[in-house]
Design a protein around this motif. Structure first.
Motif, mmCIF file in Angstrom:
data_model
loop_
_atom_site.group_PDB
_atom_site.id
_atom_site.type_symbol
_atom_site.label_atom_id
_atom_site.label_comp_id
_atom_site.label_asym_id
_atom_site.label_seq_id
_atom_site.Cartn_x
_atom_site.Cartn_y
_atom_site.Cartn_z
ATOM 1 N N GLU A 61 -43.919 19.274 -8.833
ATOM 2 C CA GLU A 61 -44.688 20.324 -9.946
ATOM 3 C C GLU A 61 -45.832 21.158 -8.961
ATOM 4 O OE1 GLU A 61 -43.560 21.237 -12.825
ATOM 5 O OE2 GLU A 61 -41.747 19.949 -12.819
ATOM 6 N N ALA B 68 -43.888 16.371 -17.259
ATOM 7 C CA ALA B 68 -44.781 17.236 -16.582
ATOM 8 C C ALA B 68 -45.656 17.923 -17.741
ATOM 9 C CB ALA B 68 -44.245 18.205 -15.592
ATOM 10 N N ALA C 34 -39.135 17.449 -16.866
ATOM 11 C CA ALA C 34 -39.860 18.770 -17.257
ATOM 12 C C ALA C 34 -40.863 18.192 -18.417
ATOM 13 C CB ALA C 34 -38.962 19.554 -17.370
#
Length: 202
Positions: free
Chosen positions: A25, A113, A110
């Motif tokens: 990320e 994060a 995802a």
């Protein structure tokens, strides 16, 4: 702005995988990894992460105790518990210790994060299924001393050994074990330990 992360997990493979995923990320950077709970605070004091991702069960200190230390010494650092053990009692204890979030390790990358970003913003993030379970499981029925005695009984120690370790009389240990067995609807102390562990009360 880059969010600086500390990852604490006693399994090197899991720790490395989490770090690799989060480093993908653009706004996240893992600045330090540790493998034991008692390494969390020294590493955090040295590296000043924005968010610490802590496992619950680790050698040294468990993640919940480490979260409490971070709240005391580095209140601006946010804590996200990332654990295999999605137990309602762990969730409750972690939030009481100052954790801002609690997710399980099979959370998609995802979403993990995103949970880090939300915790960094001062929001609370809790695995929805675990939150629901927590509502229905209730508080631990055990007193602090009963919890301490059951923890000491985890390894199958004799009453005499537990009494020595906790500096209690053998009769007092028996009384606490008996109370814990009754409160957990267990047939014996091994079953009481198992029930308490499964609920995250220990």
């Amino acid at each position: 702005m880059t969010i600086r992360l500390l990852i604490a997990d006693d399994q090197a493979l899991v720790r490395g995988a989490l770090a690799a995923l989060l480093n993908l990320e653009s706004d996240l950077e893992v600045v330090v990894e540790v493998g034991a709970g008692d390494e969390v605070l020294p590493a955090a004091l040295e590296h000043r992460p924005d968010v610490c991702l802590l496992d619950v069960e680790m050698p040294g200190l468990d993640g919940i105790a480490a979260a409490a230390l971070l709240r005391e010494r580095l209140p601006s650092t946010h804590v996200l518990m990332v654990t295999t053990f999605g137990r309602p009692g762990y969730l409750r204890r972690a939030l009481q210790a100052g954790a801002a979030g609690f997710v399980v390790k099979d959370t998609p990358a995802a979403k993990l994060a995103d949970a880090v970003r939300r915790v960094h913003q001062g929001l609370r993030v809790v695995d929805p299924a675990l939150a629901t379970d927590s509502l229905f499981s209730g508080e631990s029925p055990l007193t602090p001393r009963e919890t301490e005695v059951l923890r000491a009984a985890r390894d199958g120690s004799s009453v005499a050994a537990i009494a020595r370790r906790l500096v209690l009389s053998e009769g007092t240990v028996r009384n606490h074990l008996s109370a814990a067995i009754g409160k957990t609807d267990a047939a014996n102390r091994a079953e009481a330990v198992l029930t308490a562990e499964n609920n995250g009360w220990l």
